[in-house]
Design a protein around this motif. Structure first.
Motif, PDB file in Angstrom:
ATOM      1  N   ALA A  32       0.828  -1.205   0.000  1.00 12.92           N
ATOM      2  CA  ALA A  32       0.000   0.000   0.000  1.00 12.92           C
ATOM      3  C   ALA A  32       0.864   1.258   0.000  1.00 12.92           C
ATOM      4  N   VAL A  33       1.918   1.266   0.802  1.00 16.57           N
ATOM      5  CA  VAL A  33       2.807   2.432   0.871  1.00 16.57           C
ATOM      6  C   VAL A  33       3.538   2.615  -0.462  1.00 16.57           C
ATOM      7  N   ARG A  34       3.978   1.518  -1.066  1.00 23.69           N
ATOM      8  CA  ARG A  34       4.647   1.623  -2.371  1.00 23.69           C
ATOM      9  C   ARG A  34       3.684   2.128  -3.440  1.00 23.69           C
ATOM     10  N   ALA A  35       2.446   1.695  -3.367  1.00 23.87           N
ATOM     11  CA  ALA A  35       1.448   2.160  -4.335  1.00 23.87           C
ATOM     12  C   ALA A  35       1.213   3.655  -4.184  1.00 23.87           C
ATOM     13  N   ALA A  36       1.192   4.140  -2.950  1.00 24.08           N
ATOM     14  CA  ALA A  36       1.042   5.577  -2.717  1.00 24.08           C
ATOM     15  C   ALA A  36       2.245   6.343  -3.256  1.00 24.08           C
ATOM     16  N   ALA A  37       3.447   5.790  -3.067  1.00 25.17           N
ATOM     17  CA  ALA A  37       4.658   6.435  -3.594  1.00 25.17           C
ATOM     18  C   ALA A  37       4.603   6.547  -5.117  1.00 25.17           C
ATOM     19  N   GLN A  38       4.194   5.470  -5.757  1.00 22.48           N
ATOM     20  CA  GLN A  38       4.095   5.494  -7.221  1.00 22.48           C
ATOM     21  C   GLN A  38       3.037   6.484  -7.683  1.00 22.48           C
ATOM     22  N   ALA A  82      11.253   8.445  -0.072  1.00 19.54           N
ATOM     23  CA  ALA A  82      11.131   8.239   1.377  1.00 19.54           C
ATOM     24  C   ALA A  82      10.003   7.268   1.683  1.00 19.54           C
ATOM     25  N   ALA A  83       8.922   7.346   0.902  1.00 17.17           N
ATOM     26  CA  ALA A  83       7.816   6.401   1.093  1.00 17.17           C
ATOM     27  C   ALA A  83       8.265   4.978   0.784  1.00 17.17           C
ATOM     28  N   ASP A  84       9.003   4.811  -0.291  1.00 19.17           N
ATOM     29  CA  ASP A  84       9.521   3.477  -0.611  1.00 19.17           C
ATOM     30  C   ASP A  84      10.446   2.965   0.501  1.00 19.17           C
ATOM     31  N   ALA A  85      11.223   3.887   1.072  1.00 23.06           N
ATOM     32  CA  ALA A  85      12.108   3.495   2.176  1.00 23.06           C
ATOM     33  C   ALA A  85      11.295   3.054   3.387  1.00 23.06           C
ATOM     34  N   ILE A  86      10.172   3.728   3.642  1.00 19.92           N
ATOM     35  CA  ILE A  86       9.289   3.331   4.746  1.00 19.92           C
ATOM     36  C   ILE A  86       8.790   1.908   4.527  1.00 19.92           C
ATOM     37  N   ALA A  87       8.392   1.611   3.289  1.00 18.19           N
ATOM     38  CA  ALA A  87       7.862   0.281   2.979  1.00 18.19           C
ATOM     39  C   ALA A  87       8.898  -0.816   3.182  1.00 18.19           C
ATOM     40  N   ALA A  88      10.160  -0.452   3.092  1.00 17.94           N
ATOM     41  CA  ALA A  88      11.233  -1.451   3.213  1.00 17.94           C
ATOM     42  C   ALA A  88      11.708  -1.645   4.648  1.00 17.94           C
ATOM     43  N   LEU A  89      11.197  -0.842   5.575  1.00 21.20           N
ATOM     44  CA  LEU A  89      11.653  -0.923   6.961  1.00 21.20           C
ATOM     45  C   LEU A  89      11.073  -2.152   7.663  1.00 21.20           C
ATOM     46  N   THR A 129       2.587  15.647   4.859  1.00 24.44           N
ATOM     47  CA  THR A 129       1.369  14.952   4.443  1.00 24.44           C
ATOM     48  C   THR A 129       1.682  13.518   4.045  1.00 24.44           C
ATOM     49  N   ALA A 130       2.738  13.345   3.272  1.00 22.63           N
ATOM     50  CA  ALA A 130       3.125  12.000   2.835  1.00 22.63           C
ATOM     51  C   ALA A 130       3.873  11.248   3.931  1.00 22.63           C
ATOM     52  N   GLY A 379      13.685   6.100   7.169  1.00 23.29           N
ATOM     53  CA  GLY A 379      12.914   6.363   5.955  1.00 23.29           C
ATOM     54  C   GLY A 379      12.335   7.753   5.951  1.00 23.29           C
ATOM     55  N   ALA A 380      11.659   8.118   7.001  1.00 24.15           N
ATOM     56  CA  ALA A 380      11.077   9.452   7.174  1.00 24.15           C
ATOM     57  C   ALA A 380      10.755   9.586   8.655  1.00 24.15           C
ATOM     58  N   GLU A 381      10.138  10.683   9.011  1.00 25.64           N
ATOM     59  CA  GLU A 381       9.768  10.883  10.415  1.00 25.64           C
ATOM     60  C   GLU A 381       8.444  11.619  10.472  1.00 25.64           C
TER      61      GLU A 381
END
Length: 416
Positions: A32-38, A82-89, A129-130, A379-381
């Motif tokens: 879901a997070v990767r889909a949002a990043a794309q 950063a969103a993709d990095a979140i998905a990989a955590l 927001t993201a 990934g982000a904060e």
């Protein structure tokens, strides 16, 4: 619809979405997070066009706020990355923190679980927001976002892209909601939404955080101002001290991790002037104490309030102090418990500083500009928490969880 009714509706929808998120697998959340990043990448033209509307209305804002507000292709790509990095955590949800057993045979497991519904109130930065929304999703939480009016068009465009990505893979859009009004009463309604919102994260200036802390009937995870210090010890390498001081102030002056006060050991008086000159030559205004004033005619005298000011501009206050003790005392009196750094080759001095400075982030031989969730490998904060409870420092996935204790028995009944 009144603000109270609006927040009640959003809260109930978020609560339902949070219950679904809490049951999702790590891979489903990551997808879901990767889909949002794309979706953010595919919506680049629309997001940047909406961001330009905000920039066109921002001419009266301070330069630091305009810099925070601005998006360009590189920054937008960074948000998606950063969103993709979140998905990989690693997913903290379900992690068994501790296990133990009592003599009666009862077994105990302390397990990480999502917080539930997280309300985020923030200013200026559309990237929040993201970052905040997708961190919440990956940690199994629903998010209710209330951005500032200065970024309203950017936030709406980013939110639209995020929801499109989430819904594309079957995640309810209510997992990340953006409050659709700039009415300040909506903030008040969020602060009083006990039972619907589990925690509030304010991210903005002193006035915003003060209001949230004063009015909230919901637990608050505060992101306060960043009065960050760099202390140059007498045993510092002069080249390193100059490089770090300039970077800590001037790389990006409008972020909360920017150095606002430079403290220099009296034992470093021989090379202190070169650091002051380097800052001045980079276009930084230096406001110094009596000793620093004598180092360069361009230095301006510091007023009492300078030691308590988060400039977020190319301005720094500078002061000579009596070793680590003087630095620690100054930070205790004027710091905001955000990020402070010591530059020294003396490990004993570094250890004293790291132990005695009561800040969320303390550093040795590093720029305060590294006070960022991405640089920490998160990934982000969602913000940098400067308080003492629940989470401290960059708040990412782990900080968006709590825990419950599972008790596993085999028929035990407590004796009378």
């Amino acid at each position: 619809m009144t603000p109270v009714t609006l927040i009640d509706t959003l809260g109930r929808e978020a609560r339902e979405a949070a219950q679904k998120l809490a049951l999702m697998t790590t891979e489903d959340k990551a997808e879901a997070v990767r889909a949002a990043a794309q979706s953010i990448r595919e919506s680049e033209a629309e997001i940047l066009a909406e961001n330009q509307k905000d920039l066109d209305n921002a001419s009266d804002l301070p330069a630091a706020m305009q810099d925070r507000l601005k998006l360009d292709p590189q920054r937008l790509a960074g948000i998606a990355d950063a969103a993709d990095a979140i998905a990989a955590l690693p997913d903290p949800v379900g992690e068994v923190i501790k296990t133990w057993e009592q003599p009666n045979g009862l077994k105990f497991e302390r397990v990480r679980v999502p917080l539930g519904v997280v309300g985020i109130i923030y200013e200026s930065r559309p990237n929040v927001t993201a970052d905040a929304g997708l961190l919440c999703v990956m940690a199994g939480n629903a998010a209710i976002l209330r951005g500032g009016s200065e970024a309203v068009h950017s936030n709406r465009a980013l939110h639209k892209a995020i929801v499109a990505g989430l819904e594309k893979v079957g995640v309810p859009g209510a997992a990340v909601q953006l409050v659709p009004t700039q009415d300040r009463a909506a903030v008040g309604a969020m602060l009083k939404a006990s039972g619907l919102i589990d925690i509030i994260v304010p991210r903005g200036g002193k006035s915003l955080v003060a209001r949230v802390q004063e009015e909230a009937r919901v637990p608050v995870l505060a992101h306060l101002d960043g009065i960050c210090h760099v202390y140059v010890d007498g045993a510092a390498d002069p080249d390193m001290a100059e490089k770090i001081a300039v970077n800590a102030k001037m790389r990006r002056t409008g972020i909360c991790g920017a150095m606002e006060t430079l403290l220099i050991d009296k034992a470093a008086i021989e090379f202190a002037p070169r650091i002051i000159r380097a800052l001045l030559d980079e276009g930084c205004e230096v406001r110094g104490d009596v000793t620093v004033n004598g180092m360069d005619e361009r230095v301006k005298p510091a007023a009492a309030e300078d030691w308590d000011t988060e400039y977020l501009e190319p301005i720094v206050s500078a002061k000579m102090v009596d070793g680590v003790t003087g630095a620690v005392e100054h930070i205790a009196a004027h710091g905001s418990h955000h990020t402070d750094s010591i530059i020294t080759d003396d490990q004993a001095a570094a250890n004293r500083f790291l132990a005695q400075v009561d800040s969320a982030i303390v550093m040795h031989n590093a720029s305060t500009q590294f006070a960022d969730g991405g640089e920490f490998g998160f990934g982000a904060e969602i913000g940098i928490a400067t308080g003492r409870l629940h989470a401290r420092g960059p708040v990412a996935l782990e900080g968006l969880t709590t825990y419950k204790t599972r008790v596993l028995g085999s028929g035990q009944a407590r004796p009378k």
